[in-house]
Design an enzyme around this catalytic site. Structure first.
Site, PDB file in Angstrom:
ATOM      1  N   GLU A   1      -4.508  32.728  -9.317  1.00  0.00           N
ATOM      2  CA  GLU A   1      -3.822  31.693 -10.102  1.00  0.00           C
ATOM      3  C   GLU A   1      -3.920  31.974 -11.605  1.00  0.00           C
ATOM      4  O   GLU A   1      -2.983  31.697 -12.350  1.00  0.00           O
ATOM      5  CB  GLU A   1      -4.401  30.317  -9.751  1.00  0.00           C
ATOM      6  CG  GLU A   1      -4.020  29.891  -8.328  1.00  0.00           C
ATOM      7  CD  GLU A   1      -4.816  28.710  -7.806  1.00  0.00           C
ATOM      8  OE1 GLU A   1      -6.061  28.762  -7.877  1.00  0.00           O
ATOM      9  OE2 GLU A   1      -4.205  27.732  -7.336  1.00  0.00           O
TER      10      GLU A   1
ATOM     11  N   GLY B   1      -8.496  31.008  -7.409  1.00  0.00           N
ATOM     12  CA  GLY B   1      -8.322  30.727  -8.837  1.00  0.00           C
ATOM     13  C   GLY B   1      -8.103  31.986  -9.667  1.00  0.00           C
ATOM     14  O   GLY B   1      -7.528  31.913 -10.753  1.00  0.00           O
TER      15      GLY B   1
ATOM     16  N   GLU C   1      -7.818  29.918  -0.036  1.00  0.00           N
ATOM     17  CA  GLU C   1      -8.323  28.540  -0.022  1.00  0.00           C
ATOM     18  C   GLU C   1      -8.310  27.881   1.353  1.00  0.00           C
ATOM     19  O   GLU C   1      -9.273  27.234   1.747  1.00  0.00           O
ATOM     20  CB  GLU C   1      -7.515  27.662  -1.009  1.00  0.00           C
ATOM     21  CG  GLU C   1      -7.848  27.907  -2.466  1.00  0.00           C
ATOM     22  CD  GLU C   1      -6.980  28.974  -3.113  1.00  0.00           C
ATOM     23  OE1 GLU C   1      -6.350  29.779  -2.390  1.00  0.00           O
ATOM     24  OE2 GLU C   1      -6.925  29.002  -4.353  1.00  0.00           O
TER      25      GLU C   1
ATOM     26  N   ALA D   1     -12.397  30.243  -7.857  1.00  0.00           N
ATOM     27  CA  ALA D   1     -13.258  29.193  -8.398  1.00  0.00           C
ATOM     28  C   ALA D   1     -14.613  29.333  -7.718  1.00  0.00           C
ATOM     29  O   ALA D   1     -14.710  29.882  -6.617  1.00  0.00           O
ATOM     30  CB  ALA D   1     -12.640  27.829  -8.115  1.00  0.00           C
TER      31      ALA D   1
HETATM   32  N1  CO8 Z   1     -17.612  31.654  -5.843  1.00  0.00           N
HETATM   33  C1  CO8 Z   1     -18.941  31.829  -5.985  1.00  0.00           C
HETATM   34  N2  CO8 Z   1     -19.568  33.015  -5.802  1.00  0.00           N
HETATM   35  C2  CO8 Z   1     -18.789  34.062  -5.426  1.00  0.00           C
HETATM   36  C3  CO8 Z   1     -17.397  33.947  -5.260  1.00  0.00           C
HETATM   37  C4  CO8 Z   1     -16.798  32.677  -5.482  1.00  0.00           C
HETATM   38  N3  CO8 Z   1     -15.477  32.473  -5.382  1.00  0.00           N
HETATM   39  N4  CO8 Z   1     -16.905  35.151  -4.876  1.00  0.00           N
HETATM   40  C5  CO8 Z   1     -17.966  35.984  -4.837  1.00  0.00           C
HETATM   41  N5  CO8 Z   1     -19.103  35.332  -5.173  1.00  0.00           N
HETATM   42  C6  CO8 Z   1     -20.461  35.876  -5.236  1.00  0.00           C
HETATM   43  C7  CO8 Z   1     -21.078  36.044  -3.853  1.00  0.00           C
HETATM   44  O1  CO8 Z   1     -21.601  34.821  -3.369  1.00  0.00           O
HETATM   45  C8  CO8 Z   1     -22.123  37.095  -4.125  1.00  0.00           C
HETATM   46  O2  CO8 Z   1     -23.234  36.481  -4.743  1.00  0.00           O
HETATM   47  P1  CO8 Z   1     -24.741  36.886  -4.293  1.00  0.00           P
HETATM   48  O3  CO8 Z   1     -24.851  38.351  -4.638  1.00  0.00           O
HETATM   49  O4  CO8 Z   1     -25.613  35.999  -5.117  1.00  0.00           O
HETATM   50  O5  CO8 Z   1     -24.829  36.652  -2.819  1.00  0.00           O
HETATM   51  C9  CO8 Z   1     -21.463  37.981  -5.178  1.00  0.00           C
HETATM   52  O6  CO8 Z   1     -20.425  37.195  -5.757  1.00  0.00           O
HETATM   53  C10 CO8 Z   1     -20.852  39.235  -4.601  1.00  0.00           C
HETATM   54  O7  CO8 Z   1     -19.977  38.835  -3.564  1.00  0.00           O
HETATM   55  P2  CO8 Z   1     -20.065  39.440  -2.067  1.00  0.00           P
HETATM   56  O8  CO8 Z   1     -21.469  39.839  -1.743  1.00  0.00           O
HETATM   57  O9  CO8 Z   1     -19.407  38.465  -1.148  1.00  0.00           O
HETATM   58  O10 CO8 Z   1     -19.182  40.759  -2.243  1.00  0.00           O
HETATM   59  P3  CO8 Z   1     -18.322  41.496  -1.115  1.00  0.00           P
HETATM   60  O11 CO8 Z   1     -17.892  42.784  -1.719  1.00  0.00           O
HETATM   61  O12 CO8 Z   1     -19.049  41.529   0.170  1.00  0.00           O
HETATM   62  O13 CO8 Z   1     -17.010  40.558  -0.913  1.00  0.00           O
HETATM   63  C11 CO8 Z   1     -15.190  39.172  -1.607  1.00  0.00           C
HETATM   64  C12 CO8 Z   1     -16.111  40.371  -1.947  1.00  0.00           C
HETATM   65  C13 CO8 Z   1     -14.284  39.521  -0.430  1.00  0.00           C
HETATM   66  C14 CO8 Z   1     -14.327  38.908  -2.838  1.00  0.00           C
HETATM   67  C15 CO8 Z   1     -16.050  37.933  -1.278  1.00  0.00           C
HETATM   68  O14 CO8 Z   1     -17.025  37.749  -2.302  1.00  0.00           O
HETATM   69  C16 CO8 Z   1     -15.292  36.658  -1.148  1.00  0.00           C
HETATM   70  O15 CO8 Z   1     -14.623  36.446  -0.162  1.00  0.00           O
HETATM   71  N6  CO8 Z   1     -15.375  35.775  -2.165  1.00  0.00           N
HETATM   72  C17 CO8 Z   1     -14.769  34.471  -2.125  1.00  0.00           C
HETATM   73  C18 CO8 Z   1     -13.287  34.571  -2.369  1.00  0.00           C
HETATM   74  C19 CO8 Z   1     -12.649  33.213  -2.268  1.00  0.00           C
HETATM   75  O16 CO8 Z   1     -12.602  32.589  -1.226  1.00  0.00           O
HETATM   76  N7  CO8 Z   1     -12.076  32.742  -3.383  1.00  0.00           N
HETATM   77  C20 CO8 Z   1     -11.378  31.493  -3.439  1.00  0.00           C
HETATM   78  C21 CO8 Z   1     -12.279  30.399  -3.875  1.00  0.00           C
HETATM   79  S1  CO8 Z   1     -11.480  28.832  -3.810  1.00  0.00           S
HETATM   80  C22 CO8 Z   1     -10.559  28.757  -5.195  1.00  0.00           C
HETATM   81  O17 CO8 Z   1     -10.492  29.670  -5.961  1.00  0.00           O
HETATM   82  C23 CO8 Z   1      -9.798  27.490  -5.408  1.00  0.00           C
HETATM   83  C24 CO8 Z   1      -9.228  27.371  -6.802  1.00  0.00           C
HETATM   84  C25 CO8 Z   1      -8.809  25.979  -7.074  1.00  0.00           C
HETATM   85  C26 CO8 Z   1      -9.977  25.072  -7.157  1.00  0.00           C
HETATM   86  C27 CO8 Z   1      -9.587  23.673  -7.261  1.00  0.00           C
HETATM   87  C28 CO8 Z   1     -10.756  22.785  -7.619  1.00  0.00           C
HETATM   88  C29 CO8 Z   1     -11.170  21.837  -6.618  1.00  0.00           C
END
Ligand code: CO8
Length: 259
Positions: A113, A110, A133, A65
């Site tokens: 999921e 997400g 998460e 998400a």
């Molecule tokens: N949300 C928003 N932006 C994201 C997300 C995300 N989940 N994942 C990646 N991005 C964006 C980054 O911010 C980045 O943007 P920008 O270039 O503008 O800085 C771009 O995508 C590329 O990402 P990275 O530079 O971080 O790429 P890397 O190769 O260095 O890393 C990763 C890749 C490991 C996947 C890293 O991006 C990461 O850890 N992402 C987050 C993963 C995460 O924690 N996901 C879980 C989110 S919580 C969730 O899903 C809960 C679901 C239920 C919600 C319930 C509602 C309340």
């Protein structure tokens, strides 16, 4: 119809839905969820699509998400956002047509999921899975606490969710999180091959089987067996059953009509 973050291609009764927000690793913000919801409704109503494949554009399936959208939510808004995703994923899980996730890259939070609510998961060797998460101070909100344990068992689900560890495709295969792992350049071929195989069977029967299997998780054994018996009986009111059995006896391929 055009959507900002989701596209749908159709060929030979197979729909390929691609989530297309690669700059943010296909993170699910409200707009992506709305686009997905609209396209899923279209697929549900489209008689030309028998099997749906869901994949992601770029190096992620879905990296979760959208954290920047969730950042400032209050309790009620967060609950609403969770409902929006959960209801959509439940719709995908319960839709009559079979849904295959072709997981091309990160399937986190997400994104994992979303893969879990699909019927079958095929993964590229490049994919990574996890429920990160708790590392963000939240628990899964789009069904992860319910579906992951049903698929891989309580112990493994708890370990993945409590540690927030990311696992690779081989480990995901080993624990039963995905059905198959293939080289990156073979992913869509494999997904389409499986979709074509399923599409070649009697679709009423496939849909009844999906419904009965889904219900088996929500009912006791006796009720489940009753549901199966009823659907089995109902198959014999279809032309597809007659065609399927006649074709076997006549040693030819069946020509199913979804009737
Ligand atoms: N949300 C928003 N932006 C994201 C997300 C995300 N989940 N994942 C990646 N991005 C964006 C980054 O911010 C980045 O943007 P920008 O270039 O503008 O800085 C771009 O995508 C590329 O990402 P990275 O530079 O971080 O790429 P890397 O190769 O260095 O890393 C990763 C890749 C490991 C996947 C890293 O991006 C990461 O850890 N992402 C987050 C993963 C995460 O924690 N996901 C879980 C989110 S919580 C969730 O899903 C809960 C679901 C239920 C919600 C319930 C509602 C309340």
């Amino acid at each position: 119809m055009n959507f900002k973050y989701v596209s749908l291609k159709k060929e030979n009764n197979i729909g390929i839905l691609t989530i297309n927000r690669p700059d943010a690793l296909n993170a699910l913000n409200s707009q992506v969820l709305d686009d997905l919801d609209n396209v899923i409704d279209m697929v549900i109503d489209d008689d030309e699509v028998h099997i749906l494949i869901i994949t992601g554009e770029g190096r992620a399936f879905v990296a979760g998400a959208d954290i920047s959208e969730m950042n400032d939510l209050n309790m009620l808004e967060a609950r609403e956002f969770a409902s929006k995703g959960s209801e959509l994923f439940r719709k995908i899980e319960l839709m009559e047509k079979v849904v295959i996730a072709a997981i091309n890259g990160y399937a986190l939070g997400g994104g994992c999921e979303l893969a879990l609510c699909c019927d079958i998961r095929i993964s590229s060797t490049k994919a990574k899975f996890g429920q990160p998460e708790v590392g963000l101070g939240i628990c899964p909100g789009f069904g992860g606490t319910q579906r992951l344990s049903r698929l891989v068992g309580l112990g493994r689900a708890k370990e993945l969710i409590f540690t927030a560890d990311m696992i690779d495709a081989e480990e995901a295969y080993r624990i039963g999180l995905v059905n198959k792992v293939v080289e990156e350049d073979q992913l869509m071929n494999e997904a389409i091959k499986m979709a074509e195989k399923i599409a070649s069977k009697g679709q009423i029967a496939v849909r009844f089987a999906k419904s009965a299997i889904n219900k088996s998780l929500d009912t006791d054994m006796e009720t489940g067996m009753d549901i199966e018996k009823n659907l089995f009986g109902l198959c014999f009111s279809t032309e597809d059953q007659k065609e399927g059995m006649r074709a076997f006896l006549e040693k030819r391929k069946p020509n199913y009509k979804l009737k």
